[in-house]
Each structure stands twice: as C-alpha cells, then as structure tokens.
Design an enzyme around this catalytic site. Structure first.
Site, mmCIF file in Angstrom:
data_model
loop_
_atom_site.group_PDB
_atom_site.id
_atom_site.type_symbol
_atom_site.label_atom_id
_atom_site.label_comp_id
_atom_site.label_asym_id
_atom_site.label_seq_id
_atom_site.Cartn_x
_atom_site.Cartn_y
_atom_site.Cartn_z
ATOM 1 N N ARG A 63 -2.348 -0.683 -22.817
ATOM 2 C CA ARG A 63 -2.408 -1.504 -24.311
ATOM 3 C C ARG A 63 -3.109 -2.765 -24.180
ATOM 4 O O ARG A 63 -2.596 -3.913 -23.861
ATOM 5 C CB ARG A 63 -0.842 -1.740 -24.568
ATOM 6 C CG ARG A 63 -0.244 -2.195 -25.935
ATOM 7 C CD ARG A 63 -0.912 -2.218 -27.119
ATOM 8 N NE ARG A 63 -1.586 -1.163 -28.111
ATOM 9 C CZ ARG A 63 -0.996 -0.508 -28.988
ATOM 10 N NH1 ARG A 63 0.305 -0.493 -29.038
ATOM 11 N NH2 ARG A 63 -1.699 0.019 -29.997
ATOM 12 N N LYS B 253 4.872 4.147 -5.589
ATOM 13 C CA LYS B 253 6.217 3.626 -5.167
ATOM 14 C C LYS B 253 6.226 2.295 -5.985
ATOM 15 O O LYS B 253 5.182 1.730 -6.526
ATOM 16 C CB LYS B 253 6.111 3.133 -3.829
ATOM 17 C CG LYS B 253 4.993 2.172 -3.489
ATOM 18 C CD LYS B 253 4.999 1.901 -1.915
ATOM 19 C CE LYS B 253 5.899 0.776 -1.746
ATOM 20 N NZ LYS B 253 5.149 -0.744 -1.739
ATOM 21 N N ASP C 47 2.916 8.242 -1.136
ATOM 22 C CA ASP C 47 3.258 7.106 -0.070
ATOM 23 C C ASP C 47 1.631 7.105 0.618
ATOM 24 O O ASP C 47 1.530 7.777 1.372
ATOM 25 C CB ASP C 47 4.162 7.641 0.938
ATOM 26 C CG ASP C 47 4.414 6.447 1.969
ATOM 27 O OD1 ASP C 47 3.248 5.937 2.215
ATOM 28 O OD2 ASP C 47 5.616 5.967 2.232
ATOM 29 N N HIS C 48 1.213 6.022 0.348
ATOM 30 C CA HIS C 48 -0.401 6.084 0.579
ATOM 31 C C HIS C 48 -0.559 5.977 2.161
ATOM 32 O O HIS C 48 -1.531 6.606 2.743
ATOM 33 C CB HIS C 48 -1.055 5.079 0.139
ATOM 34 C CG HIS C 48 -1.066 3.400 0.553
ATOM 35 N ND1 HIS C 48 0.005 2.677 0.420
ATOM 36 C CD2 HIS C 48 -1.804 2.858 1.512
ATOM 37 C CE1 HIS C 48 -0.047 1.590 0.872
ATOM 38 N NE2 HIS C 48 -1.263 1.688 1.853
ATOM 39 N N LYS D 135 -3.571 8.231 5.218
ATOM 40 C CA LYS D 135 -4.366 7.477 6.243
ATOM 41 C C LYS D 135 -4.650 8.658 7.210
ATOM 42 O O LYS D 135 -3.947 9.245 7.820
ATOM 43 C CB LYS D 135 -3.435 6.188 6.889
ATOM 44 C CG LYS D 135 -3.537 5.019 5.854
ATOM 45 C CD LYS D 135 -2.971 3.849 6.699
ATOM 46 C CE LYS D 135 -2.239 2.924 5.678
ATOM 47 N NZ LYS D 135 -3.401 1.973 5.097
ATOM 48 N N ASP E 205 9.959 -2.827 0.433
ATOM 49 C CA ASP E 205 8.632 -2.634 0.045
ATOM 50 C C ASP E 205 7.686 -1.816 1.209
ATOM 51 O O ASP E 205 6.914 -1.138 1.052
ATOM 52 C CB ASP E 205 7.707 -4.025 0.168
ATOM 53 C CG ASP E 205 6.479 -3.994 -0.104
ATOM 54 O OD1 ASP E 205 5.954 -3.511 -1.363
ATOM 55 O OD2 ASP E 205 5.517 -4.798 0.552
ATOM 56 N N HIS F 153 6.821 3.560 3.964
ATOM 57 C CA HIS F 153 5.722 3.491 4.867
ATOM 58 C C HIS F 153 6.323 3.902 6.388
ATOM 59 O O HIS F 153 5.704 4.812 7.186
ATOM 60 C CB HIS F 153 4.665 2.464 4.822
ATOM 61 C CG HIS F 153 4.274 2.054 3.356
ATOM 62 N ND1 HIS F 153 4.007 3.178 2.492
ATOM 63 C CD2 HIS F 153 3.917 0.733 2.771
ATOM 64 C CE1 HIS F 153 3.582 2.632 1.402
ATOM 65 N NE2 HIS F 153 3.582 1.303 1.599
#
Ligand code: BG6
Length: 514
Positions: free
Chosen positions: A63, A172, A201-202, A206, A259, A264
């Site tokens: 928006r 996340k 979950d990046h 990797k 976090d 991770h």
C-alpha cells in the site's frame, strides 16, 4: 567471473540446467526491506544465470500508491545497491523487469485481493504463467493470518493438481513461542496443505550449511567418529558486528533467542547432529532433523540459570568506530531488557550424543562477524607428548566455517621440524574461495528456486518448527519469571558478557576464538 568458471576444472559440470515451470510470485510487503535487500536481488541473479522459468512474473503487493513503472524503478535501484552482481546489466534487467508488476493493495481489504486475482489471470494469459503461484509473506508477521484468510476467501489458493500449483512462503519470525507457532500452523492449514507451505530459514540456503550434509554423508571417514565416543563437545557461534540497524522495533520484541537461536542456530545444530537420512528427499531429511530436535533435553526451570547466559551491549567500539549501546538505538525502549547476546548449553538425549554438550552463542556487536561450528574431539587417552610450551596438547578441532572465509579446517598436532620432539597445533584446510574459485549464490537464490521446483528439503516442516520452539519456549518462560541480569553487561566490540566465559569455565572448557 565467467572466465574463472571456465578455467576452474572443479566447476565443470556443476551448472544446474533444470529450470522450473512457469509461475508468478506475489510478494506481500513489496515495499519492505526484505524485498529490496534479498528477494529482488536474488530473483535478478537467477535471471542472469538463466535459471528462472521461461515465463515468470513478480507481482509486488503493498500500500504505497506506486505504479508498476515506479515500482520497477525502485526495484532497479534496490538491485543496483544490494545485488552481489553490480551494476545492473541493462539487457538482463530490461527482460526481467517486463515481468514485474505492482498491485496497490491493503492486506486487510478483501476487494484488493480480487484486483490481485485479476492481475494473476492477466499474467497467465499474457505472459503464460500457467496458473502457478507463489505467495511470499514478507509482510509484518501479525498480518500473516489476515493475508492467508483473504487469499482463501478470494479463491486464490487453487486445488493442487498436476496442471497447476499454489505455494506460500512464510518468513520468520514464525510465532514467538510454541503456542503461537502451533496457532500459526493451524491457521495456515485452514487454507493450505502442508506440502504447499514453505517456511523459510535462510541459513538452510547457505552453501556452507548444505555442505555440512555433503561433508557428513558423502565421506565415509567421519561417520564412525561422529559421536560421543570421540567428540567432547560442540560449539556453535554466530557472531555479528552489526547492531540492530533500523530494526529496533522488531528486535526489541524478539531478542537474540527468538531472532537467531530458535531458528538459524537450531537448524545448524540439527544438521550437525541428525542421523543419516535414508534418502536425500524432503521428508526423509526432515524426519531425521525432527528426531534430533525432539531429543533436546528440556532445561528444568531451576537449571535455566546454569544453562544459559543473557547479555545486552552497551556503547563501545566496533572496527574502529564508536557505536551506541543497544538502549540508545532507534526504536528501542531506553530501559529495554531484551537480550542481544545469548549463550546456551543444550544436551541431546540419544545414543549418539548422550553426555556431549552443544554450546551455542550468538551476539550482536561482537568484534568480528563469524559463523562457525567447532567439533571438539576428545584428547588422546594417553598423552606421550607435550606442546612446545610444555602445556598439554590441544585436542583436535574440526571447524566448519559457515561465513565468512567459508571452508573447513582440522586442527591437528604436528612435529615442529628439528632434532627434538616438539609439537604444535597446525590446521589442514579447505577454502571454498580457492577450491572452487567462484562466488557462492546468496541463500535466497537457492531457496526461491527450490520453492519454484516444489522441493521443500531446505524448508522447515510443521513438526520441525514446533520441536524447535519447545526447548526455547521453556527457557524464555523461565527468563520472564526470574530477576534479569543487570543490563547492559557487555561492551559493543567485545565477545559478550564475562558471565559467558564463566559459564564455560564451570564445565572446564572455554570458548574457541574463531
Ligand atoms: C536474520 C536476523 O534472520 O539473520 C538478523 O533477523 C540477523 O538479526 C541475520 O542479522 C543474520 O543473517 P546472516 O545471513 O547475515 O548471517
């Protein structure tokens, strides 16, 4: 770059030739940071590699009163700033940008989803996206339910068929404790089936994290020593030099435990500690990870203090620059009790790992950015030699360097050349940079591509998310009930509070300096 790839024989045959089926990807929260920093640059890099489907479109949904033209312009600037390949190649961009459009929509307004539906139908017709859709939730997490409900109500989540598919990617934070994660899972399931849900979950995207599985399961020599019989303990460190940047509002509600550790770091732990899967397929891999997460021993309330350390940074110096304390960061409560550092000892109750502690630590504003997993082996049973300094020899350490200086090293004792027997620790190593001589793709490139293929191996399954939340929620619960430490308790630019060293010393161990 191209030349390097051709010259390096290790690269030969490594190009992924498969390309996913046509599809459209809708990004909810297209005006946000994630879209500019990660998603668009990742898609653009896939476009450069020729890995995107022949017919592909991205629809930005936000928006912001933008038009397709102004959204494209903003995205070009974002890619120019954040892509690992800069500056933008005008030819690649031109073709890629033709597939970008924008829908000015509110998350809460059902009518806007009808507009979105019309845009998707247009793309199917004009660009041939084939009715396949990915809905990417990059919006504030409190909006996830609303978006999911509205997608369902607007009839945008088609029935899965061989002809077309719909998937949802959930960013996340996935809940803020076990119960909210269960609720969110239940809610997603009112509209989507589990095989349509891709919880991202990046860290799993990797290269170095995927290589842990290759390292463990494609090399026969490690499995026999990968257990309590040979391993003394494991240390997982995720240290960052950055503070909370402009994410103070989010971070102050989250803290390091939610976090970094819940997602991770527990993912890193699960790939290190899991049993070998029977195949490298999504469910087989995730079955083993879930078993490991479920085997993490609950920390009893009266043990939490001995098994965890919390920290928060005060002002200090990082890389020669004076930086403010956490409480002075924008959008952070000046009396905040949120932790920016955490250390935790976890035990895994199964045959392989009984009695082997896994020490996890993560912090912001540390002296160096480093993510590393160190497997510390037991000392030799009967020491014949002393080190050069006369102290006992350091045991072997296998260090898996996730980032930066990606690679693997093994610390071994070696004889110093000369007439006497004198020993010293040396490192045998493998570095990605010098072995493959190629820049690794960003984690999001791999994960977005996998989602287009429908491969959920590197995404977390429902039971996995909940298994990861369980031990963390128990700790958070206890933390909320006891008197917190005196914050701030470490200086920016240090390795965390003194209590973190004392915590290791109590076990007769110390943190490895990565
Ligand atoms: C994110 C966290 O998930 O991961 C951030 O929210 C953190 O606080 C980031 O900085 C670290 O990711 P990376 O890939 O830089 O290690």
């Amino acid at each position: 770059m191209q030349t390097a790839m051709v010259e390096n024989p290790l690269r030969e045959g490594l190009r992924l030739e498969r390309v996913p089926a046509p599809c459209a990807m809708v990004i909810f929260g297209a005006s946000g940071d994630l879209t500019s920093r990660k998603l668009m640059p990742a898609l653009y890099n896939l476009a450069i590699e020729g890995l995107l489907p022949s017919a592909f479109s991205v629809v930005g949904y936000a928006r912001r009163g933008l038009t397709t033209e102004s959204f494209r312009e903003q995205m070009r600037e974002a890619v120019d700033r954040h892509s690992r390949r800069r500056p933008v190649d005008p030819n690649v961009w031109e073709t890629f940008a033709q597939g970008i459009s924008y829908v000015d929509g509110n998350f809460e307004n059902p009518d806007d989803y009808l507009t979105l539906g019309a845009e998707l139908t247009r793309l199917d017709k004009e660009r041939g996206t084939g009715g396949n859709r990915i809905f990417y939730l990059a919006a504030p997490p409190q909006m996830y339910r609303t978006i999911v409900d509205n997608l369902g109500a607007a009839g945008l989540v088609g029935v899965q068929s061989d002809a077309s598919w719909t998937r949802v990617v959930v960013e996340k934070p996935f809940g803020r404790d076990l119960q909210s994660a269960i609720d969110l899972n239940d809610h997603l399931h009112t509209v989507f089936q589990e095989n349509q849900i891709f919880r991202i979950d990046h860290y799993l995207g990797k290269e170095t994290v995927q290589n842990i599985m290759a390292f463990r399961f494609a090399n026969g020599i490690f499995e026999p020593i990968w257990s309590r019989n040979y391993i003394d303990h494991v240390q997982i460190t995720v240290a960052e030099t950055i503070g909370v940047e402009d994410r103070g509002g989010y971070y102050d509600q989250a803290g390091a435990m939610r976090d970094m550790v819940q997602n991770h770091m527990l993912q890193l732990l699960s790939v290190i500690a899991m049993e070998p899967p029977i195949t490298f397929e999504a469910d087989a891999v995730r079955d083993e990870k879930v078993k490991t997460l479920r085997a993490i021993r609950s920390i009893k309330p009266n043990e939490v203090e001995n098994f965890t350390v919390r920290g928060q940074y005060g002002p200090g110096w990082v890389a020669g620059e004076s930086v403010p304390g956490y409480r002075q960061e924008p959008k952070v409560n000046p009396d905040s009790m949120t932790e920016t550092f955490v250390a935790v000892k976890l035990l895994i109750d199964n045959w392989r790992w009984a009695g082997v502690p896994f020490y996890l630590r993560s912090g912001k504003r540390m002296p160096r950015r480093v993510t590393e997993i160190a497997i510390q082996f037991k000392s030799v049973p009967h020491p014949l030699f002393k080190s050069t300094e006369g102290a006992p020899l350091e045991p072997n350490v296998l260090a898996l360097r996730i980032q930066p200086d990606e690679g693997i090293s093994m610390k071994i004792a070696a004889k110093v050349p000369g007439p006497h027997i004198r020993l010293r620790s040396v490192n045998m190593g493998f570095l990605y940079g010098t072995s493959f001589f190629v820049e690794s793709p960003d984690a999001y490139e791999r994960l977005l591509l996998d989602c287009m293929f429908g491969d959920s191996t590197l995404f977390t399954r429902r039971d996995e998310t909940e298994a990861a939340w369980k031990p963390i929620t128990e700790i958070l619960q206890e933390w909320s009930e006891v008197t917190p430490p005196h914050f701030p308790n470490y200086e920016a630019g240090s390795w965390g509070p003194a209590a973190a060293d004392a915590f290791m010393a109590r076990d007769g161990r110390y943190w490895r300096q990565p």
